[in-house]
Design a protein around this motif. Structure first.
Motif, short mmCIF file in Angstrom:
data_model
loop_
_atom_site.label_atom_id
_atom_site.label_comp_id
_atom_site.label_asym_id
_atom_site.label_seq_id
_atom_site.Cartn_x
_atom_site.Cartn_y
_atom_site.Cartn_z
N SER A 1 -12.69 7.21 1.38
CA SER A 1 -11.43 7.51 0.72
C SER A 1 -11.71 7.73 -0.76
O SER A 1 -12.82 7.49 -1.24
CB SER A 1 -10.41 6.38 0.94
N ALA A 2 -10.70 8.17 -1.48
CA ALA A 2 -10.92 8.51 -2.88
C ALA A 2 -9.68 8.22 -3.71
O ALA A 2 -8.56 8.17 -3.19
CB ALA A 2 -11.32 9.97 -3.02
N LEU A 3 -9.90 8.04 -5.02
CA LEU A 3 -8.82 7.82 -5.96
C LEU A 3 -9.17 8.53 -7.27
O LEU A 3 -10.24 8.29 -7.85
CB LEU A 3 -8.63 6.32 -6.22
N LEU A 4 -8.30 9.41 -7.72
CA LEU A 4 -8.47 10.13 -8.97
C LEU A 4 -7.53 9.55 -10.01
O LEU A 4 -6.33 9.42 -9.76
CB LEU A 4 -8.19 11.62 -8.78
N THR A 5 -8.10 9.18 -11.18
CA THR A 5 -7.32 8.50 -12.20
C THR A 5 -7.45 9.20 -13.54
O THR A 5 -8.55 9.60 -13.95
CB THR A 5 -7.80 7.05 -12.36
#
Length: 763
Positions: free
Chosen positions: A754-758
């Motif tokens: 999974s991924a998270l862009l901040t």
């Protein structure tokens, strides 16, 4: 390391000029200038900040810097959490080895942060700024300055129930330095998150700070499961930069989640069922949701704190901290039963196989009121330097849980219908199935509370520049009371004379005692940047320590007639700051034994001679290898064994659940100008579920297999106001079991890829 060499700003020269002017007047100024020019050059060293490494604890109970503290303490700073894209406390604790997560008993799913450390349950040893934190809350890290993980029995530090240590969460508070930061994140499974951290001066000595988070999102590869969280933490401080300071702060949490009951273990390695056909069944889809559209978990948590500090002089500070907190958790969750009768295979067609479901309901209030006064000072006694802290603590804690039922029965003349929970199709469950909600039964609520009065003291004595000894103790008196009600049945009526079947008999329990926990240590400093130490510590866990619910059942560990469990720990270790004090290395060997556990002897008589022993070694490295290269790593090797433990039928317990022999974690990152690349991995060894001497081949899922997972990060600093970061979790999409229920029939799988862009904004 930087040096200030300019003669123009030489502090010694300036001091000489001022002194000469006062002594000789203006006519001597030229002679003073000549003298000052001949003074030796002074180098002023500026120690650069190390993002991952902490030198001291925020706790006022530690009398020395961490390198001179005679126990294992790991500090996880906010910089580590930010770079890793950490959201929850349980994710943050993956940075320290020796911690495992829990799922719960059969049919139930644990609520809030539930974990064990070094072989013992630790979820009831969570603290915020040194004060016990109650409530079934899944904690977010948005308002944390750092997380301090203190390992080994810590009864002297925090009191009862500290068999393997505690976790202390340090809140963000106002300062005279302006802090303005906001983040916006978007991730897989439609995860949306925003945080804000605002801090401003309102005057020369007054500042305010506001932290808040909003989160809404699903769980990767899980149907129906979702989480919502809105939390806010305002604070104000008076007297900053002066000898007298006052902090007023609070935190308010509102969560609305769909609880995850996990998936059946059928088809997984180690699965066993008495039905031969089921043993040949395939695995279910990890996305399957066996609950109901009506499952919910609502959490309201509020905490108010006032902290007062006054410096009597440059060596002595008096503190007082008062807190009131209350948490309500209202929850309806669906569990699945995959035991001998839970899974049903009535045909040869797997499409018709079913799994039984049960409903769990919890409506619980936790409340705490604390006042703590402490003194920190340094003084010389008989020619020896003493660093001392002592204090008083008064605490009221309570937990109130409503009673619910699911079966058909008549209680006090009221007839309740059975709650219908139709079985789910094993491979194609339907969340629209109509499931019943457990009904409340007036008079069966459980109301438990504990009142504690304690005093504590810690002192470190510098015998020489190289030798130190320290000691600490805590004396506390606790009083636990439980009030509840039990439905009288034909089976238990003999226990409640005078009460008819179908009535509610009041049940009461009480337990009070005095506990004296202590620790002692010796430390040798072969060099200013290193230490070698030995320590011994104790702690006690009295009946009802976790939830203040005393049991009337004989030989139950929470029966008020039981003695408190006692934990002893011996630790040998060494700590070193190397690479110009930028990297900290620690190593510790420990042996912990918990005694006075409930058991039975060979004649089936109840005794209290059970023990659990955990021996281990732990290695850690935290800090930076170069200015651009950061590192946080640790590994723990443990051997856990249960001794003199068996049930009333003679079945012997010899293992310890959820205690891997090996666990390790590493995170490293390197900066190339405005670009930063990072990555890490974590390894968890095999965790035993089956800990009794029985035939493992006939038991379902005797263990959680070992696993490892890797994460990665890339960030780019666009300018001083904007930073972009991408976090990818489980980059190789390793499927692994994170938690397994005690019956072995239900698992929760670890996070898939999974991924998270901040985007981070500084202003």
């Amino acid at each position: 390391m930087s040096y200030i060499r300019s003669r123009k700003h030489n502090p010694a020269r300036i001091a000489a000029l001022v002194a000469a002017t006062l002594s000789f007047g203006a006519n001597a100024a030229s002679e003073t200038n000549e003298a000052a020019d001949q003074l030796p050059e002074v180098n002023v060293t500026a120690t650069p900040e190390v993002p991952f490494k902490a030198n001291t604890s925020a706790s006022s109970k530690f009398t020395k810097p961490l390198i001179d503290t005679t126990q294992t303490v790991q500090v996880i700073k906010k910089e580590v959490l930010r770079e890793q894209g950490v959201i929850s406390l349980t994710d943050a604790l993956r940075n320290t080895p020796g911690i495992t997560m829990q799922l719960g008993e059969n049919g139930n799913t644990s609520a809030g942060d539930t974990f064990s450390m070094r072989g013992f349950a630790t979820q009831n040893s969570l603290f915020v700024d040194g004060i016990r934190d109650l409530g079934a809350v899944t904690r977010d890290v948005y308002n944390l300055e750092q997380i301090e993980v203190v390992k080994g029995p810590a009864g002297a530090d925090i009191g009862r129930g500290a068999a393997s240590g505690y976790v202390n969460l340090i809140s963000k508070l106002p300062s005279l330095d302006s802090v303005n930061m906001a983040t916006i994140s978007y991730g897989t499974a439609d995860k949306k998150r925003a945080t804000i951290d605002l801090g401003e001066k309102l005057g020369d000595t007054v500042a305010v700070r506001l932290n808040a988070v909003g989160f809404d999102g699903n769980v990767d590869k899980r149907d129906e499961v979702e989480n919502q969280n809105f939390s806010i933490a305002p604070s104000i401080a008076f007297g900053l930069g002066t000898p007298t300071r006052l902090y007023l702060y609070s935190q308010h949490v509102r969560q609305d989640n769909v609880p995850d009951g996990g998936i059946p273990t059928i088809g997984m390695s180690g699965f066993y069922n008495a039905s031969t056909s089921l043993n040949g069944g395939r695995k279910v889809d990890r996305e399957n949701f066996y609950g109901s559209d009506n499952d919910y978990e609502k959490v309201d948590a509020d905490m108010f704190t006032a902290k007062f500090e006054h410096d009597l002089n440059d060596k002595t500070t008096v503190r007082n901290i008062s807190r009131y907190g209350k948490t309500n958790m209202d929850r309806v969750a669906t569990g699945i039963n995959t035991g001998a009768t839970g899974l049903v295979a009535v045909t040869a067609d797997p499409a018709t196989w079913t799994v039984n479901r049960s409903r769990q309901r919890i409506d619980r209030d936790d409340e705490i009121l604390v006042n703590q006064t402490s003194l920190n000072t340094m003084f010389d006694l008989a020619g020896f330097k003493n660093t001392f802290t002592g204090g008083l603590e008064f605490m009221y804690e309570s937990q109130k849980s409503k009673g619910f039922g699911t079966t058909a029965q008549t209680v006090n003349g009221v007839t309740y219908a059975a709650i219908s929970n139709p079985a789910a199709n094993l491979y194609n469950p339907n969340s629209n199935d109509l499931l019943g909600i457990p009904y409340a039964i007036p008079g069966t609520d459980t109301d438990g509370r504990t009142i504690t009065a304690a005093m504590y003291a810690f002192d470190t004595v510098d015998i020489t520049d190289k030798w130190q000894v320290n000691a600490g103790l805590r004396y506390e008196h606790y009083n636990t009371k439980t009030n509840g009600g039990t439905i009288v049945t034909a089976t238990n009526q003999a226990q409640f004379p005078g009460y008819a079947v179908g009535s509610i008999a009041p049940t009461k329990g009480s337990n009070s005692d005095n506990l004296l926990s202590w620790k002692v240590g010796g430390l040798y400093k072969p060099a200013p940047n290193g230490s070698i130490y030995a320590s011994y510590a104790t702690s006690y866990t009295p009946p009802g320590s976790a939830n203040f619910a005393l049991s009337a059942t004989a030989n139950n560990q929470n029966n008020g007639a039981m003695d408190p469990q006692k934990t002893d720990n011996v630790e040998l270790g060494t700590k070193w700051d190397i690479l110009n004090n930028q990297l900290n290395l620690t190593a510790a060997v420990f042996s912990t034994e918990n005694s006075k556990q409930a058991s039975f002897d060979d004649q089936g008589q109840a005794v209290q001679n059970g023990r659990t022993r955990v021996n281990g070694i732990e290695l850690m490295a935290v800090g930076q290898l170069t200015k651009a290269w950061q590192l946080s790593a640790g590994i723990t090797e443990m051997r856990a064994k249960a001794l003199d433990q068996q049930n009333d039928t003679g079945v012997v317990t010899d293992g310890v659940r959820w205690t891997p022999e090996t666990s390790a974690t590493v995170w490293s990152q390197y900066s190339f100008g405005d670009f930063t690349l990072g990555g890490g991995a974590r390894y968890m060894g095999e965790q035993k579920r089956l800990v009794t001497k029985v035939d493992a081949s006939t038991q379902n899922m005797p263990e959680i297999p070992s696993y490892w997972a890797a994460d990665a990060m890339a960030s780019y600093k666009v300018n001083k106001q904007l930073n972009l970061r991408l976090n990818v979790y489980n980059i190789f999409d390793k499927e692994y079991i994170e938690t397994l229920n005690n019956g072995g029939g239900r698992v929760r799988l670890g996070q898939p890829r999974s991924a998270l862009l901040t985007a981070e904004f500084m202003f």
